[in-house]
Design a protein around this motif. Structure first.
Motif, PDB file in Angstrom:
ATOM      1  N   GLY A  69      59.564  79.245  53.918  1.00  0.00           N
ATOM      2  CA  GLY A  69      59.514  78.883  55.330  1.00  0.00           C
ATOM      3  C   GLY A  69      60.425  77.718  55.678  1.00  0.00           C
ATOM      4  N   LYS A  70      60.756  76.915  54.669  1.00  0.00           N
ATOM      5  CA  LYS A  70      61.591  75.741  54.896  1.00  0.00           C
ATOM      6  C   LYS A  70      62.936  75.856  54.199  1.00  0.00           C
ATOM      7  CE  LYS A  70      57.543  72.691  55.165  1.00  0.00           C
ATOM      8  NZ  LYS A  70      56.858  71.510  54.568  1.00  0.00           N
ATOM      9  N   ASN A  71      63.238  77.017  53.613  1.00  0.00           N
ATOM     10  CA  ASN A  71      64.469  77.168  52.826  1.00  0.00           C
ATOM     11  C   ASN A  71      64.641  75.977  51.878  1.00  0.00           C
ATOM     12  OD1 ASN A  71      65.668  79.669  53.227  1.00  0.00           O
ATOM     13  ND2 ASN A  71      66.794  79.029  55.046  1.00  0.00           N
ATOM     14  N   THR A  72      63.596  75.732  51.136  1.00  0.00           N
ATOM     15  CA  THR A  72      63.567  74.598  50.210  1.00  0.00           C
ATOM     16  C   THR A  72      63.270  75.103  48.808  1.00  0.00           C
ATOM     17  OG1 THR A  72      62.796  73.109  51.937  1.00  0.00           O
ATOM     18  CG2 THR A  72      62.419  72.424  49.670  1.00  0.00           C
ATOM     19  N   VAL A  73      63.923  74.487  47.845  1.00  0.00           N
ATOM     20  CA  VAL A  73      63.687  74.830  46.446  1.00  0.00           C
ATOM     21  C   VAL A  73      63.358  73.558  45.678  1.00  0.00           C
ATOM     22  CG1 VAL A  73      66.130  74.658  45.771  1.00  0.00           C
ATOM     23  CG2 VAL A  73      64.580  76.121  44.463  1.00  0.00           C
ATOM     24  N   TYR A  74      62.475  73.697  44.716  1.00  0.00           N
ATOM     25  CA  TYR A  74      62.046  72.573  43.897  1.00  0.00           C
ATOM     26  C   TYR A  74      62.299  72.887  42.421  1.00  0.00           C
ATOM     27  CZ  TYR A  74      59.358  71.795  48.177  1.00  0.00           C
ATOM     28  OH  TYR A  74      58.980  71.641  49.484  1.00  0.00           O
ATOM     29  N   LEU A  75      62.460  71.829  41.659  1.00  0.00           N
ATOM     30  CA  LEU A  75      62.540  71.977  40.207  1.00  0.00           C
ATOM     31  C   LEU A  75      61.631  70.923  39.583  1.00  0.00           C
ATOM     32  CD1 LEU A  75      63.931  73.545  37.876  1.00  0.00           C
ATOM     33  CD2 LEU A  75      65.550  71.634  37.735  1.00  0.00           C
ATOM     34  N   GLN A  76      60.533  71.376  39.024  1.00  0.00           N
ATOM     35  CA  GLN A  76      59.629  70.481  38.296  1.00  0.00           C
ATOM     36  C   GLN A  76      60.089  70.427  36.854  1.00  0.00           C
ATOM     37  OE1 GLN A  76      56.921  68.603  39.408  1.00  0.00           O
ATOM     38  NE2 GLN A  76      56.978  67.755  37.332  1.00  0.00           N
ATOM     39  N   MET A  77      60.448  69.245  36.413  1.00  0.00           N
ATOM     40  CA  MET A  77      60.958  69.072  35.053  1.00  0.00           C
ATOM     41  C   MET A  77      59.965  68.246  34.255  1.00  0.00           C
ATOM     42  SD  MET A  77      65.009  68.415  35.798  1.00  0.00           S
ATOM     43  CE  MET A  77      64.757  66.859  36.632  1.00  0.00           C
ATOM     44  N   ASN A  78      59.426  68.838  33.217  1.00  0.00           N
ATOM     45  CA  ASN A  78      58.468  68.172  32.343  1.00  0.00           C
ATOM     46  C   ASN A  78      59.039  68.061  30.930  1.00  0.00           C
ATOM     47  OD1 ASN A  78      56.559  68.148  34.490  1.00  0.00           O
ATOM     48  ND2 ASN A  78      55.891  70.218  33.942  1.00  0.00           N
ATOM     49  N   SER A  79      58.405  67.229  30.135  1.00  0.00           N
ATOM     50  CA  SER A  79      58.826  67.045  28.738  1.00  0.00           C
ATOM     51  C   SER A  79      60.330  66.800  28.650  1.00  0.00           C
ATOM     52  CB  SER A  79      58.434  68.268  27.901  1.00  0.00           C
ATOM     53  OG  SER A  79      57.050  68.500  27.958  1.00  0.00           O
ATOM     54  N   LEU A  80      60.800  65.910  29.478  1.00  0.00           N
ATOM     55  CA  LEU A  80      62.233  65.654  29.549  1.00  0.00           C
ATOM     56  C   LEU A  80      62.775  65.099  28.243  1.00  0.00           C
ATOM     57  CD1 LEU A  80      62.392  64.266  33.172  1.00  0.00           C
ATOM     58  CD2 LEU A  80      63.695  66.212  32.326  1.00  0.00           C
ATOM     59  N   LYS A  81      64.018  65.479  27.966  1.00  0.00           N
ATOM     60  CA  LYS A  81      64.708  65.054  26.758  1.00  0.00           C
ATOM     61  C   LYS A  81      65.999  64.331  27.156  1.00  0.00           C
ATOM     62  CE  LYS A  81      63.205  69.276  24.401  1.00  0.00           C
ATOM     63  NZ  LYS A  81      63.669  70.497  23.662  1.00  0.00           N
ATOM     64  N   PRO A  82      66.498  63.463  26.293  1.00  0.00           N
ATOM     65  CA  PRO A  82      67.766  62.796  26.613  1.00  0.00           C
ATOM     66  C   PRO A  82      68.894  63.780  26.933  1.00  0.00           C
ATOM     67  CG  PRO A  82      66.714  61.692  24.787  1.00  0.00           C
ATOM     68  CD  PRO A  82      65.895  62.921  25.073  1.00  0.00           C
ATOM     69  N   GLU A  83      68.876  64.939  26.302  1.00  0.00           N
ATOM     70  CA  GLU A  83      69.929  65.921  26.563  1.00  0.00           C
ATOM     71  C   GLU A  83      69.805  66.585  27.934  1.00  0.00           C
ATOM     72  OE1 GLU A  83      67.959  65.724  23.857  1.00  0.00           O
ATOM     73  OE2 GLU A  83      67.398  67.736  23.125  1.00  0.00           O
TER      74      GLU A  83
END
Length: 119
Positions: A74-88
Motif C-alpha cells: 500500500g505504501k510501495n515500501t520495502v524492508y530488510l530485517q538483518m539479524n545475526s550480522l557479520k563483519p562481512e
C-alpha cells in the motif's frame, strides 16, 4: 519518475540487527519488484534479496536464514530485517525498484545507505 529513499543503516555489532527501509514515490502503479543490493569498494553490486508484489522472494545464499525482506504494498515500501550480522555484511546497501516485470530495463535505484558491522 520513481524516487527511492532509504533509511535504517548505521553501525551494528557482530551478532546484532538492523532494519532497512525504502520508500518509493512518484510511481503511478504498484511496483512489481523491489529489492536490496549491496556493494563494497572494488566489487560489483550484488543482490541481497528481492520481492515481487505478490510475495515471491529471492535471497542471496549469504542472506538466507539471517535476513528477511518484506513489503508494504500500500505504501510501495520495502524492508530488510538483518539479524545475526557479520563483519562481512559491511557494505553500502541500495534499494532497487522495477515497476513492471515485463520491462526489465526500467530500474530505479536509491542513493544507498551505509551498513557497518564492527565491534
Amino acid at each position: 519518475q520513481v524516487q527511492l529513499i532509504e533509511s535504517g543503516g548505521g553501525l551494528a555489532q557482530p551478532g546484532g540487527s538492523l532494519r532497512l527501509s525504502c520508500v518509493a514515490s512518484g510511481s503511478d502503479t504498484l511496483i512489481a519488484r523491489m529489492g536490496w543490493f549491496r556493494q563494497v569498494p572494488g566489487k560489483q553490486r550484488e543482490l541481497v534479496a528481492d520481492m515481487t508484489n505478490n510475495g515471491n522472494t529471492n535471497y542471496a545464499d549469504s542472506a538466507k536464514g539471517r535476513f528477511a525482506i518484506s513489503r508494504d504494498n500500500g505504501k510501495n515500501t520495502v524492508y530488510l530485517q538483518m539479524n545475526s550480522l557479520k563483519p562481512e555484511d559491511t557494505a553500502v546497501y541500495f534499494c532497487r525498484a522495477q515497476p513492471y516485470l515485463w520491462k526489465r530495463e526500467e530500474l530505479h535505484w536509491g542513493q544507498g545507505t551505509q551498513v557497518t558491522v564492527s565491534s
